[in-house]
Design a protein around this motif. Structure first.
Motif, PDB file in Angstrom:
ATOM      1  N   GLU A   1       0.365   8.058  -0.468  1.00 29.91           N
ATOM      2  CA  GLU A   1      -0.285   8.568   0.720  1.00 29.91           C
ATOM      3  C   GLU A   1      -1.265   7.523   1.243  1.00 29.91           C
ATOM      4  O   GLU A   1      -1.796   6.698   0.491  1.00 29.91           O
ATOM      5  N   ARG A   2      -1.507   7.582   2.531  1.00 31.50           N
ATOM      6  CA  ARG A   2      -2.496   6.691   3.111  1.00 31.50           C
ATOM      7  C   ARG A   2      -3.880   6.996   2.546  1.00 31.50           C
ATOM      8  O   ARG A   2      -4.213   8.141   2.283  1.00 31.50           O
TER       9      ARG A   2
ATOM     10  N   SER B   1       2.715   0.542  12.761  1.00 35.53           N
ATOM     11  CA  SER B   1       3.697  -0.528  12.681  1.00 35.53           C
ATOM     12  C   SER B   1       4.390  -0.537  11.321  1.00 35.53           C
ATOM     13  O   SER B   1       5.626  -0.614  11.233  1.00 35.53           O
ATOM     14  N   VAL B   2       3.598  -0.457  10.244  1.00 32.52           N
ATOM     15  CA  VAL B   2       4.163  -0.444   8.891  1.00 32.52           C
ATOM     16  C   VAL B   2       5.120   0.720   8.729  1.00 32.52           C
ATOM     17  O   VAL B   2       6.229   0.566   8.185  1.00 32.52           O
ATOM     18  N   ASP B   3       4.735   1.904   9.194  1.00 36.39           N
ATOM     19  CA  ASP B   3       5.606   3.079   9.069  1.00 36.39           C
ATOM     20  C   ASP B   3       6.923   2.866   9.810  1.00 36.39           C
ATOM     21  O   ASP B   3       7.987   3.259   9.327  1.00 36.39           O
ATOM     22  N   ALA B   4       6.859   2.239  10.990  1.00 38.93           N
ATOM     23  CA  ALA B   4       8.081   1.992  11.762  1.00 38.93           C
ATOM     24  C   ALA B   4       8.983   0.976  11.067  1.00 38.93           C
ATOM     25  O   ALA B   4      10.213   1.137  11.038  1.00 38.93           O
ATOM     26  N   PHE B   5       8.387  -0.066  10.480  1.00 38.30           N
ATOM     27  CA  PHE B   5       9.184  -1.062   9.765  1.00 38.30           C
ATOM     28  C   PHE B   5       9.784  -0.464   8.490  1.00 38.30           C
ATOM     29  O   PHE B   5      10.939  -0.755   8.145  1.00 38.30           O
TER      30      PHE B   5
ATOM     31  N   ALA C   1       0.814  -1.209   0.000  1.00 36.24           N
ATOM     32  CA  ALA C   1       0.000   0.000   0.000  1.00 36.24           C
ATOM     33  C   ALA C   1       0.850   1.262   0.000  1.00 36.24           C
ATOM     34  O   ALA C   1       0.432   2.305  -0.513  1.00 36.24           O
ATOM     35  N   ALA C   2       2.060   1.152   0.552  1.00 36.40           N
ATOM     36  CA  ALA C   2       2.970   2.298   0.599  1.00 36.40           C
ATOM     37  C   ALA C   2       3.714   2.491  -0.716  1.00 36.40           C
ATOM     38  O   ALA C   2       4.486   3.449  -0.861  1.00 36.40           O
TER      39      ALA C   2
END
Length: 386
Positions: free
Chosen positions: A377-378, A362-366, A33-34
């Motif tokens: 964008e989200r 969590s995804v952003d941190a990984f 998604a990113a």
């Protein structure tokens, strides 16, 4: 910056496994998604290559480990190396710190940034195998020094999991918590009908959602149940999960006439959430857990958790549950302490705690651990609880 191909490697994943499989799925979906290209490589009985919502999933034949309830490993190193070279990854992410540690060295030689995700502590697992605390710590330190050298970064999901790397002076450790599906796991799923069905006349319904293996210590759930009933608390237990200890646990429950129902592996995630919402308290007795996704899901459903004080879960559950020393007496004490709180209060606290965790964070941190910026964008409302 263009999309990065993030090749993820994991062992000990089966169609019936829990937390690791969930984390891999949600992170893969988040990477895609990113705007990046996730590829997951796992062992199986036959080779396959397919596209899924979490990205491309490549399955390579791997031997089944005896006594593990179906776990397989990527043992054919040459074949895996050939696949990696064919994929030409921009990043490597490894979710096995034992048999796949060589992939960090492979990535280093190919100048590919690599991440190892610490889903369990080495000394915690070694202790569950019977090693003394001092021997486990020394052995873990040796393993962790080699791991920290092999990978560009070590990702730990909690401060508790991070400690064993801080102890050896590792400087490449980053923190990235896991998350929970706040839409699927919600208090509104609570069904008095389902609760009454499983409680079977008991006043308190306990739930254990866990793989039934040594490191998870599922026997503690029966210990706590027996202790509560000796104290006059009319409690029953539902166990959702499978593993090598299941048959022995069933025999014990029957022999001691404990009101414990074993459902086996529950593959329907909606059904699991219904169980988690219906229970009065969920149990998380594993002493080596570094995060505890099942416990977090229970909190999101409004159900408090009693967890092993030896694990990372007290850090995750906060005041939405209780931590207990690894004895039946202490687990029973913690259960009674939670039950003494008004039901509405304890269920509201559980949901409020879970809302601090979602998969987008969590995804952003990984992705940050991979130095991989979000290219898209989200979506509107993404990561917001419904």
């Amino acid at each position: 910056m263009s999309a990065l191909r993030i090749v993820r490697l994991a062992n000990f994943v089966t169609p019936a496994s829990g937390g690791l499989r969930t984390a891999l799925r949600e992170l893969g979906k988040g990477y895609a998604a990113a705007g990046h290209e996730p590829v997951l490589i796992v062992p199986g009985d036959v080779e396959s290559d397919r596209m899924t919502p979490q990205g491309r999933v490549v399955t390579l034949p791997g031997p089944e480990l005896p006594g593990t309830g179906g776990y397989r490993v990527l043992a054919a190193r040459r074949r895996l190396r050939d696949v990696l070279e064919l994929l030409e990854p921009d990043r490597i992410e490894v979710s096995d710190r034992t048999t796949l540690r060589w992939t960090g060295e492979w990535a280093r030689r190919h100048r590919i940034p690599s991440v190892m995700v610490s889903h369990e502590t080495a000394d915690g697992v070694l202790r569950t195998w019977g090693l003394s605390e001092s021997v486990a710590a020394r052995t873990a330190d040796r393993l962790n020094r080699r791991t920290a050298w092999a990978y560009s970064r070590i990702v730990c999901t909690t401060e508790w999991a991070e400690r064993e790397f801080i102890r050896i002076g590792a400087r490449n450790v980053v923190r990235a918590p896991l998350g929970v599906d706040l839409r699927r796991c919600r208090p509104g799923r609570r069904s008095t009908v389902l609760r009454a069905k499983h409680a079977a006349g008991a006043e308190v319904l306990l739930l254990l959602c866990s793989r039934l293996s040594v490191e998870k210590r599922p026997g503690m759930a029966l210990d706590a149940l027996a202790e509560l009933r000796e104290r006059g608390v009319r409690a029953s237990l539902v166990v959702a999960g499978d593993g090598p200890l299941r048959a022995a646990l069933i025999r014990r429950a029957r022999a001691e006439r404990l009101p414990a129902q074993f459902l086996g592996y529950v593959g329907d995630r909606e059904a699991v959430a219904d169980l988690q919402a219906a229970a009065d308290i969920c149990l998380a007795p594993g002493p080596a857990e570094t995060f505890g996704l099942s416990a977090l899901e229970a909190l999101a459903c409004g159900t408090p958790v009693v967890a092993s004080a030896s694990s990372a879960l007290p850090e995750v559950i906060g005041d939405a549950g209780a931590a207990a020393l690894d004895t039946p007496t202490d687990f029973a004490d913690a259960l009674q302490k939670l039950l003494a709180r008004p039901e509405g209060e304890r269920r509201e606290a559980a949901r409020a705690r879970a809302e601090l965790f979602d998969w987008q964070r969590s995804v952003d941190a990984f992705l940050a651990a991979h130095d991989a910026p979000r290219l898209r964008e989200r979506a509107h409302g993404e990561g917001v609880a419904a």
